[in-house]
Write an enzyme that holds these catalytic residues in place. Structure first.
Site, PDB file in Angstrom:
ATOM      1  N   TYR A 217       0.851  -1.179  -0.133  1.00  0.00           N
ATOM      2  CA  TYR A 217       0.078   0.114   0.053  1.00  0.00           C
ATOM      3  C   TYR A 217       0.731   1.104  -0.092  1.00  0.00           C
ATOM      4  O   TYR A 217       2.084   1.234   0.642  1.00  0.00           O
ATOM      5  CB  TYR A 217      -0.888  -0.266   1.405  1.00  0.00           C
TER       6      TYR A 217
ATOM      7  N   GLY B   8       1.252   3.838   1.424  1.00  0.00           N
ATOM      8  CA  GLY B   8       2.012   4.253   2.860  1.00  0.00           C
ATOM      9  C   GLY B   8       2.863   3.531   3.679  1.00  0.00           C
ATOM     10  O   GLY B   8       3.448   3.889   4.443  1.00  0.00           O
ATOM     11  N   LYS B   9       3.238   2.265   2.967  1.00  0.00           N
ATOM     12  CA  LYS B   9       4.102   1.410   3.724  1.00  0.00           C
ATOM     13  C   LYS B   9       5.710   1.829   3.399  1.00  0.00           C
ATOM     14  O   LYS B   9       5.926   2.370   2.738  1.00  0.00           O
ATOM     15  CB  LYS B   9       3.830  -0.003   3.363  1.00  0.00           C
ATOM     16  N   ASN B  10       6.602   1.340   4.228  1.00  0.00           N
ATOM     17  CA  ASN B  10       7.754   1.432   4.102  1.00  0.00           C
ATOM     18  C   ASN B  10       8.343   1.186   2.753  1.00  0.00           C
ATOM     19  O   ASN B  10       9.202   1.996   2.162  1.00  0.00           O
ATOM     20  CB  ASN B  10       8.821   0.638   5.171  1.00  0.00           C
TER      21      ASN B  10
END
Length: 369
Positions: free
Chosen positions: A188, A190-192
């Site tokens: 997604y 917004g993940k790292n």
């Protein structure tokens, strides 16, 4: 910079984009020129790189992290009448993977300090119907894998790693992703490690699972237009794959910056009203989220907003008390640690592009609360 000029979001993806956009758009053009938009060589390229990164034999790209969990459960043969143990304190998708197979998630409380699945509470929830345990590397911090794995081996259960928040995290010196039968990742945005769009992945060292999921994600088909079973349309796209391939080269550096910020939060926030997630020696977190608790959560949130700092909230309702699972009959008090966390947690801004000045300001504001 004066206090009134600050406006620090929980997450700012635009800063990261500005640093890599030339490289990303060159790869986007390549995909477009080759019209390789769904599956294909660019997805295969990312799968190879990600398997190498996670130190596993295989990686599979899919359309999102929830599909990864669903496909992993299907590959394990989870079906109606089965039970899978899931932490009460996690994002709801961990449980969706079980429910999509018409099986039942059985929720276990988190510990009071790490806020991850409490291994000491698992065995009391095991029944003849239990087939697997889904452990979550929550907020980027690995759970106690050995403790859970010991229970799995004792009771002949599968172990699934939900690594949706833990790209690059280490457990006892080894990257997460290869400890269970499979590990499921979300990419997604917004993940790292986040795609430009929706995407997910599965890592495994088991060739049988790898080949089965290759077919399942592609309409149950190995040879085009020949369908061996009822399958799913869960392929990763080419544009998402190349954005991930570009970002993967920077992931360790971005994770290291997150660790620097976390270390400052941990050592410089001196306010006794604020409590942080315990970091066991076995875990090397990548700090996807930096969650804290405080007795007056809403009051602290209001205070931070007034100071130009905009925190997040992960998660205000634990899984076992969600309306979607009301039919399972859980009551308030069944998972007290998860319930306490839901009512008292707050997530501080955490992304690699936060400046030292912004971090100093956040710390100063929290220390004066």
């Amino acid at each position: 910079m004066t206090e009134t000029t600050y406006k620090i979001p929980f997450l700012d993806l635009k800063r990261q984009y500005q640093s890599i956009k030339t490289e990303v758009f060159a790869r986007f053009e390549e995909v477009c020129e080759n019209t390789a938009f769904s599956g294909g060589k660019y997805v295969e390229e990312f799968e190879k790189h990600f398997a190498n990164y996670c130190q596993t034999q295989f990686a599979l790209g899919v359309d999102n992290g929830t599909s990864a969990l669903h496909l992993a459960m299907l590959a394990l043969g989870i079906e109606q009448g089965d039970e899978v143990i899931v932490p009460a304190n996690t994002f709801i998708a961990t449980a969706w993977g079980v429910s999509y197979c018409n099986a039942t998630p059985v929720f276990v409380d988190c510990t009071a300090d790490t806020w991850e699945i409490d291994a000491s509470k698992i065995e009391e929830k095991i029944t003849p119907k239990t087939k697997a345990i889904a452990g979550v590397h929550l907020y980027g911090q690995p759970f106690d894998i050995d403790a859970v794995k010991t229970i799995c081996e004792k009771h002949n259960l599968f172990l699934i790693e939900d690594a949706a928040q833990a790209h690059g995290a280490y457990y006892k010196g080894k990257r997460v992703g290869g400890f269970g039968e499979m590990a499921c990742f979300s990419f997604y945005p917004g993940k790292n490690l986040g795609a430009y769009g929706e995407a997910g992945g599965i890592t495994t060292n088991n060739e049988k699972y790898y080949k089965y999921i290759q077919s399942l994600r592609n309409h149950g088909s190995v040879v085009r237009y020949y369908h061996d079973e009822i399958g799913y349309n869960m392929r990763m796209g080419g544009l998402e794959a190349v954005s991930l391939s570009v970002k993967l080269k920077y992931l360790d550096a971005w994770n290291n910056r997150r660790k620097e910020i976390a270390k400052r939060y941990q050592t410089e926030i001196k306010n006794s009203a604020i409590r942080m997630q315990h970091q066991p020696e076995f875990a090397d977190s990548v700090y996807h989220l930096f969650v804290v608790t405080t007795e007056k959560r809403d009051d602290l949130m209001k205070y931070l907003h007034e100071k130009g700092i905009f925190p997040g909230l992960h998660y205000p309702v634990p899984c076992h008390l969600q309306k979607a699972y009301a039919h399972l009959g859980y009551q308030k008090g069944d998972c007290p640690n998860a319930e306490y966390l839901a009512e008292h947690c707050l997530t501080l801004p955490m992304f690699a592009e936060l400046t030292d000045e912004e971090v100093s300001y956040i710390i100063e504001v929290l220390n004066t609360y």
